[in-house]
Design an enzyme around this catalytic site. Structure first.
Site, mmCIF file in Angstrom:
data_model
loop_
_atom_site.group_PDB
_atom_site.id
_atom_site.type_symbol
_atom_site.label_atom_id
_atom_site.label_comp_id
_atom_site.label_asym_id
_atom_site.label_seq_id
_atom_site.Cartn_x
_atom_site.Cartn_y
_atom_site.Cartn_z
ATOM 1 C CE LYS A 102 -15.211 64.910 -26.798
ATOM 2 N NZ LYS A 102 -15.503 63.576 -26.263
HETATM 3 N N1 GLU Z 1 -12.795 61.089 -25.563
HETATM 4 C C1 GLU Z 1 -13.244 59.983 -24.780
HETATM 5 C C2 GLU Z 1 -14.756 60.043 -24.624
HETATM 6 O O1 GLU Z 1 -15.458 60.638 -25.410
HETATM 7 C C3 GLU Z 1 -12.488 59.823 -23.477
HETATM 8 C C4 GLU Z 1 -12.546 61.006 -22.549
HETATM 9 C C5 GLU Z 1 -11.620 60.878 -21.348
HETATM 10 O O2 GLU Z 1 -10.896 59.908 -21.227
HETATM 11 O O3 GLU Z 1 -11.651 61.830 -20.552
HETATM 12 O O4 GLU Z 1 -15.314 59.433 -23.751
#
Ligand code: GLU
Length: 411
Positions: A102
């Site tokens: 993240k």
């Molecule tokens: N931000 C989204 C999540 O928390 C998607 C992450 C992604 O597509 O890699 O799952």
């Protein structure tokens, strides 16, 4: 409670069930790499502003690391760290070949011009381009970031590494993105809500649903459930919410939000209601689809919905989770409920790597299949081990990551 402590509590409940050793727990909880970079940028005013960017790469035992980028004033290393771990368990629960990561920048995107956001994003890529890529770590949208931001990331990354559309997902359809990615998280939340209702023997038509948040996830969830004949009785954004017992006109909400810079303030198709009132509304399903940590020890006892579906990441604090369990409220956890987004990101990555494009029907079909299978596995484990769906989902995710770690060897 700090967000990393919160996710640690959920992890430990599953690790106890799995009988994981202390050494394995420590290995699985420690991030592989944490990066913090300085982002100095010239603003439209001519002043130089300095932002701080983060990327936490939590675990790669099951594949390249994957997870969104968040642009929000509350972003800090602590929050990013716990959201990165959440991605590791999430990709494992839906069994897609990724680890977890993240990132984020602490800023308020609503206070910036598109040009400023573009410069900040490109400078961030300048600082971390050697640390991510199609086989290493693949960013994507999260709170406060859009497909346009993903396009800038791909373009800037390409300046160093050549044409690499698979280095980031959630891109605009006109720029190597795929149809169906945008709606995927909300569609997944909606379809899993329907599965849960059926499993609990409840009727779908007329089910009353309250949704906190009308961003990408909340809005698509509302549309999906509205199309499935549920009644969306309340909806809110950061400025407040609206309530209508007979059901809000969801298409009208979309129209209103599109013509009011994404805000619902001033909408006249329902009675005004605060976010606190929405969380305590007497309805069948409550869907927090905005910020993390909104259900706490203080307000959990006020919840009247018998079902909560976590569309946001970590909307329930662990103390609240215990209270909700005690009250007999069924919670479908984030690492399953909102996994539709990262699953469609995987489809985008696969298609980018093949220089091929699926149609929207195939995207939806594959998404429903993968989420459906994960739901069945979590439900079965939850029933057979007599644990909450959250603990079952963590058991599935943590167990898979642990197994891959052992198979891969620790060299
Ligand atoms: N931000 C989204 C999540 O928390 C998607 C992450 C992604 O597509 O890699 O799952």
């Amino acid at each position: 409670m700090r967000s990393s402590e919160a996710s640690r509590i959920y992890f430990d409940r599953a690790a106890d069930q799995l009988d994981l050793s202390d050494n394995m727990r420590r290995l699985l909880l420690t991030a592989k790499r944490e990066v913090q970079v300085q982002i100095p940028v010239e603003m439209d005013s001519g002043d130089v502003a300095t932002f701080i960017g983060y990327r936490v790469q939590h675990n790669s035992a099951r594949g390249p690391m994957k997870g969104g980028l968040r642009y929000h004033p509350q972003v800090d290393l602590e929050e990013v760290r716990s959201l990165a771990a959440l991605m590791t368990w999430k990709t494992a629960v839906v069994n897609i070949p990724y680890g977890g990561a993240k990132g984020g920048i602490s800023l308020d995107p609503s206070k910036m011009s598109p040009r400023e956001l573009e410069r900040i994003t490109r400078r961030f890529v300048d600082a971390i381009h050697d640390l991510f890529g199609p086989d290493v770590d693949i960013p994507a949208p999260d709170m406060g970031t859009t497909p346009d931001v993903m396009a800038w990331i791909m373009n800037q990354y390409g300046k160093y590494h050549g044409f690499s559309p698979a280095c980031v997902t959630g891109k605009p359809v006109e720029y190597h993105g795929i149809p169906g990615r945008d709606e995927a998280t909300g569609r997944g939340v909606g379809s899993l809500t329907l599965k849960l209702l059926s499993r609990l023997g409840r009727k779908i038509a007329g089910t009353s649903v309250a949704i906190q948040g009308f961003g990408n996830v909340g809005s698509h969830t509302a549309k999906f459930l509205h199309d499935a004949e549920c009644r969306i009785v309340a909806i809110s954004d950061a400025f407040g919410g609206f309530h209508r017992t007979e059901g809000l006109d969801v298409l009208e909400l979309f129209r209103y939000s599109n013509s009011h810079s994404g805000r619902l303030e001033g909408f006249s198709g329902g009675d005004h209601m605060t976010n606190a009132e929405l969380l305590a509304l007497d309805c069948d399903v409550l869907i927090p689809a905005a910020l993390g940590g909104v259900l706490t020890q203080e307000n959990a006892r006020a919840v009247r919905a018998p079902i909560i579906v976590e569309a946001a990441n970590a909307p329930i604090q662990p103390e609240a989770d215990l209270i909700l369990d005690e009250l007999g409220i069924v919670v479908l956890p984030d690492i399953l409920a909102n996994a539709g987004g990262v699953t469609a990101s995987w489809f985008e990555w696969v298609q980018n790597r093949q220089y091929y494009q699926w149609g929207i029907n195939r995207v939806r079909q594959e998404l429903d299949r993968i989420l459906g299978e994960a739901f069945e596995q979590v439900w079965q484990l939850s029933t057979s081990r007599k644990v909450t769906p959250r603990t079952a989902a963590y058991m599935l995710g943590v167990g898979r990551v642990g197994r891959a770690t052992v198979l891969g060897g620790i060299q």
